[in-house]
Design an enzyme around this catalytic site. Sequence first.
Site, short mmCIF file in Angstrom:
data_model
loop_
_atom_site.label_atom_id
_atom_site.label_comp_id
_atom_site.label_asym_id
_atom_site.label_seq_id
_atom_site.Cartn_x
_atom_site.Cartn_y
_atom_site.Cartn_z
CE LYS A 1 -67.70 -108.13 -8.09
NZ LYS A 1 -66.94 -108.70 -6.91
N GLY B 1 -67.26 -99.20 -3.20
CA GLY B 1 -65.83 -99.65 -3.36
C GLY B 1 -65.21 -98.47 -3.71
N GLY C 1 -65.57 -97.13 -8.95
CA GLY C 1 -66.65 -96.39 -9.20
C GLY C 1 -66.81 -95.33 -10.40
CD GLU D 1 -73.06 -95.19 -0.31
OE1 GLU D 1 -72.17 -94.51 0.32
OE2 GLU D 1 -74.39 -94.72 -0.37
CB CYS E 1 -65.36 -95.78 3.33
SG CYS E 1 -67.13 -96.15 3.99
CD GLU F 1 -60.27 -94.92 0.73
OE1 GLU F 1 -60.38 -95.06 -0.43
OE2 GLU F 1 -61.30 -94.84 1.45
P1 NAD Z 1 -62.62 -101.89 -4.95
O1 NAD Z 1 -63.05 -101.00 -5.64
O2 NAD Z 1 -61.30 -102.52 -5.43
O3 NAD Z 1 -63.62 -103.26 -5.04
C1 NAD Z 1 -64.73 -103.03 -4.66
C2 NAD Z 1 -65.93 -104.03 -5.50
O4 NAD Z 1 -65.82 -103.89 -6.68
C3 NAD Z 1 -65.44 -105.44 -5.46
O5 NAD Z 1 -66.33 -106.31 -5.27
C4 NAD Z 1 -64.52 -105.83 -6.54
O6 NAD Z 1 -64.41 -107.20 -6.94
C5 NAD Z 1 -65.42 -105.14 -7.62
N1 NAD Z 1 -64.73 -104.66 -8.92
C6 NAD Z 1 -63.53 -104.32 -8.99
N2 NAD Z 1 -63.25 -103.87 -10.29
C7 NAD Z 1 -64.27 -103.82 -10.88
C8 NAD Z 1 -64.73 -103.66 -12.13
N3 NAD Z 1 -63.89 -102.94 -13.08
N4 NAD Z 1 -66.15 -103.41 -12.43
C9 NAD Z 1 -67.15 -104.03 -11.69
N5 NAD Z 1 -66.53 -104.44 -10.31
C10 NAD Z 1 -65.32 -104.30 -10.10
O7 NAD Z 1 -62.61 -101.85 -3.42
P2 NAD Z 1 -62.13 -102.53 -1.98
O8 NAD Z 1 -60.75 -102.38 -2.09
O9 NAD Z 1 -62.90 -103.79 -2.01
O10 NAD Z 1 -62.52 -101.66 -0.92
C11 NAD Z 1 -62.15 -100.55 -0.59
C12 NAD Z 1 -62.81 -99.35 -1.15
O11 NAD Z 1 -64.14 -99.20 -0.85
C13 NAD Z 1 -62.21 -97.87 -0.36
O12 NAD Z 1 -62.07 -97.01 -1.36
C14 NAD Z 1 -63.29 -97.49 0.64
O13 NAD Z 1 -63.39 -96.32 0.80
C15 NAD Z 1 -64.55 -98.23 -0.21
N6 NAD Z 1 -65.57 -98.17 0.68
C16 NAD Z 1 -66.45 -97.24 0.40
C17 NAD Z 1 -67.85 -97.39 1.40
C18 NAD Z 1 -69.17 -96.36 1.43
O14 NAD Z 1 -69.92 -96.68 1.66
N7 NAD Z 1 -68.68 -95.10 0.76
C19 NAD Z 1 -67.91 -98.29 2.15
C20 NAD Z 1 -66.78 -99.27 2.37
C21 NAD Z 1 -65.64 -99.30 1.39
#
Ligand code: NAD
Length: 498
Positions: free
Chosen positions: A178, A231, A236, A253, A287, A386
């Site tokens: 997804k 994310g 998480g 992650e 990230c 962040e």
């Molecule tokens: P986000 O947490 O808003 O969304 C990530 C994913 O989760 C998306 O696909 C979103 O649709 C989904 N999502 C949102 N709410 C959910 C829920 N309640 N249940 C299940 N899925 C849900 O993150 P973002 O804004 O897309 O990305 C930025 C974040 O991701 C930053 O915090 C960044 O540091 C992190 N990130 C981490 C890594 C890593 O490898 N550690 C890599 C890239 C990004």
Amino acid sequence: MKEFALFIDGQWRGASDGRFFASINPATEEPWAQVAAAGPDDVEAAVTAARRAFDDGRWRKRSAAERAEVLSKVGALILERSDQLADYEVSDAGGTMRKANIADIPATAQTFQYYADLLGSLPEEELFDEQVPVPSQNVVRREPIGVCVGITPFNFPIAAASWKIAPAIAAGNSLIIKPSPYTPVTTLVLGEICHEAGVPPGVINVLAGPGAQLGEALVTHRAVDKVAFTGSTAVGKRIMELCAPQLKKLTLELGGKSPNLILDDANIDCAVRGALFGTFFHSGQVCESGTRVLVHAKIYDQFVEKLVATAKQIRVGDPRDFATTMGPLISQTQRESTERYVHAGREEGGRVATGGKRPADLPKGYFYEPTIFVDVKNDMRIAREEIFGPVVAIIKVADDDEAVRLANDSLYGLGGAVWSRDIARARKLAERIESGTVWINDYHLLNVRFPFGGYKQSGFGRELGPQGLAEFQQVKHIHIGEASDATDKQYLGLLFDD
Ligand code: NAD
């Protein structure tokens, strides 16, 4: 306007209730694609297809060599379609064409090729079975987990998808992936590419749609055995709660606030460019960005002066122009959140040395200037939270010990770097930093052969390298006893007299 359906059970399919959502191009603020929005029936269809594909063994029972051949073909097809994929990635995510062509697309192909090579590198029994001969016959097997769900963020859509798809299917699992609703398109196309390369129907399914609703339906589905999430830390934590009742296997992650240590003996010109790259690559939406730059007092003034002058060379603008080195943020929401942090940084006493506003010459698109805060203290919000925008906090430190203390004074532990001409000194500091990845005299150089992941609230589990494959496997010990008389088995005397 382009249209994209869902990819379920080896086919493109419209959403069962016919709904669509728009993907907005962050550089123009205009919708560029209509994407099918998956609902509950599509979740059911994808999970059922994935379950069936796993249970009947159409993929997991193939030899490692056969799976490797298909993975390698995926890598080749990605390169063949690289122009189209780069075009879609730039339209969805707003990253520069430079980044898509030089980093995203080749790195995605490389991930598939790496796991193909890993599968081919050892005989099957060594890859998946480890014989331990004494005292009795013992075998440790590495088996696929079953039906996995991958959830990815908006910042590196296609590369993040490959970090989940390639190891999941190399290990023999089925996967429903997804993508972020901001950036669904290249992951959908990757589903089709995997199918063309010979991944059987049902093994990879791609569902786009409303993030939280769709994500939660997938994560809580009883037929799903493992969740691999990338994310934000907040989401998480929510996913971990949702996985708890069924004790689903989980890797997380998450976010970061990584330290970048500039020692007094650093090659300053290189460290300046490295620190800017560490922060402003992809508008800071990375990230592991090195968003806290900890600079030795002895070189602080000189470093800051060069940093600010060099930041002015970053060319913000149309990501499709190859001359552009920094594109827009993903959305208006992300830009407004960045603006709130810049406001908070000023309120708390940080000084904006450059940037701190929207570029006047770019009225359309979610652009924001590269922003350098100097005289920052590690307890300010801009040093603790962040931001995920082009904002860096520069902090002065007295010595190596203070640099390490402040580096580790964070909820997060994802990335970081040390810049010094003395590699032994830098190495000692790197070992003391509580982060999953620390570079010496480089930044952002992820390598498919080596693990990437977080300490502390940056998550757990690793992606890439052999460790990334292991996260999609479970371990079974098989003990092989002699088919002898019961009297030969002394342990039975614990319960029986003769
Ligand atoms: P986000 O947490 O808003 O969304 C990530 C994913 O989760 C998306 O696909 C979103 O649709 C989904 N999502 C949102 N709410 C959910 C829920 N309640 N249940 C299940 N899925 C849900 O993150 P973002 O804004 O897309 O990305 C930025 C974040 O991701 C930053 O915090 C960044 O540091 C992190 N990130 C981490 C890594 C890593 O490898 N550690 C890599 C890239 C990004």
